[in-house]
Design an enzyme around this catalytic site. Structure first.
Site, PDB file in Angstrom:
ATOM      1  CG  HIS A 130       1.630  -1.976  -0.488  1.00 42.57           C
ATOM      2  ND1 HIS A 130       0.544  -1.827   0.727  1.00 42.57           N
ATOM      3  CD2 HIS A 130       2.437  -0.974  -0.594  1.00 42.57           C
ATOM      4  CE1 HIS A 130       0.469  -0.199   0.907  1.00 42.57           C
ATOM      5  NE2 HIS A 130       1.285   0.137   0.336  1.00 42.57           N
ATOM      6  CG  ASP A 132       5.612   2.029  -0.494  1.00 44.27           C
ATOM      7  OD1 ASP A 132       4.678   1.936  -0.593  1.00 44.27           O
ATOM      8  OD2 ASP A 132       6.015   3.182   0.708  1.00 44.27           O
ATOM      9  CG  HIS A 280       3.294  -0.464   4.751  1.00 48.74           C
ATOM     10  ND1 HIS A 280       4.927  -0.461   3.713  1.00 48.74           N
ATOM     11  CD2 HIS A 280       3.152   0.079   3.981  1.00 48.74           C
ATOM     12  CE1 HIS A 280       4.752  -0.114   2.710  1.00 48.74           C
ATOM     13  NE2 HIS A 280       3.926   0.660   2.036  1.00 48.74           N
ATOM     14  NE  ARG A 295       6.005   7.058  -0.084  1.00 49.47           N
ATOM     15  CZ  ARG A 295       5.326   6.054  -0.919  1.00 49.47           C
ATOM     16  NH1 ARG A 295       4.151   5.427  -0.515  1.00 49.47           N
ATOM     17  NH2 ARG A 295       5.761   6.360  -2.273  1.00 49.47           N
TER      18      ARG A 295
HETATM   19 FE   LIG Z   1       2.576   2.462   1.226  1.00 51.51          FE
END
Ligand SMILES: [Fe+2]
Length: 304
Positions: A130, A132, A280, A295
């Site tokens: 996917h 993000d 990723h 993140r």
């Molecule tokens: Fe992700």
């Protein structure tokens, strides 16, 4: 798309997948030398480790400029042994744009930093290819992910170069997806984690959005596949079965190792990826050991 091209696509999908044609993989880079960075590529097209840099200290403008160029050329940059506070983490990301406040994920101290924590009670679920937050009208430019607590073995993340993946599509598939757009919706994944009340509230701020199936990178000008299995619902205007077949074929492009790199995390490792051109996959092979990541995601522009 005419019936002839649909049946050709079916043949490719349902038959034995042919080996990838040998072709030169383009990095999209200029090939010009770096004066301030030492880069070690992880593959011919995607991923490079940057050594001899301390991201906790102010980064000089000329170094930042080369980091920006390296991000465009290598799509994912890796850093080792970094010791950053949440504020320093967000400050580094802010060099590339405004950090996003994620609508659903838990935070780590400050709103810009998302905490992704897995253990035996909450196993990892990011093991699907996917990009993000593609359900946003302005999906992220990139993300800076920092390893807090990681297993000694396992828990790697893989990235795929979706521009190289586009280049590798058969011409008939490129023609079939040219000018098409697809619907992206957070409900496909986050919907399962939210109560009906939370879904209704989240829906107000996050209606389904349409993005081009093939996006042109705003900085490199390269065409790339911009659909992903986690958030893409359907290709607009196609019958459901046809849309599903075409999407499955496009999703599967990320699975070729020729378009990928793989990173093994150690505490203090950082990955900074261009979320526009990559997808990723976090390998969920470390159960029941814990894996804690933080993140910061940088808001991007509207895909064209
Ligand atoms: Fe992700």
């Amino acid at each position: 798309m005419d019936l002839q091209s649909v049946s050709t696509i079916r043949t490719v999908k349902d038959g034995v997948r042919p080996a990838l044609r040998a072709r030169e993989l383009s990095t999209g880079g200029s090939g010009a030398p770096y004066e301030h960075l030492h880069l070690t590529p992880y593959s011919p097209t995607i991923g490079a480790e940057v050594s001899d840099i301390d991201l906790a200290r102010p980064v000089e403008p000329e170094v930042l400029a080369e980091l920006g160029r390296a991000l465009l050329e290598w799509k994912v940059l890796f850093f080792r042994g970094q010791s950053l506070t949440a504020e320093q983490h967000a400050a580094f990301a802010r060099h590339w744009g405004e950090p996003e406040i994620h609508p659903f994920l838990p935070k780590a101290g400050i709103p810009e930093v998302v905490r992704l924590a897995h253990d035996a009670r909450s196993p990892g679920v990011e093991n699907v290819w996917h990009s993000d937050v593609s359900f946003s009208a302005t999906p992220p430019l990139g993300s800076v992910l920092r390893a807090v607590e990681v297993p000694e073995v396992g828990g790697d993340t893989l990235w795929a170069d979706m521009a190289a993946a586009y280049d590798g599509l058969p011409d008939r598939v490129k023609e079939a997806v040219e000018g098409q757009s697809a619907v992206h919706d957070f409900l496909r994944s986050f919907g399962q984690l939210l109560t009906p009340e939370q879904v209704a509230k989240a829906r107000e701020k996050n209606p389904p959005v349409e993005h081009p199936v093939v996006r042109t990178h705003p900085e490199t000008g390269r065409k790339l596949i911009y659909v992903n299995r986690v958030f893409t619902e359907r290709i607009t205007g196609l019958p459901p079965e046809e849309s599903r077949e075409l999407l499955d074929l496009l999703y599967d492009q990320a699975r070729h190792p020729e378009y990928q790199c793989r990173f093994h995390w150690r505490p203090g490792s950082i990955a900074f990826w261009d979320n526009r051109v990559t997808q990723h996959y976090a390998a969920s092979d470390y159960f029941p050991r814990p894996r804690v990541m933080e993140r910061v995601t940088i808001i991007g522009d509207r895909p064209r």
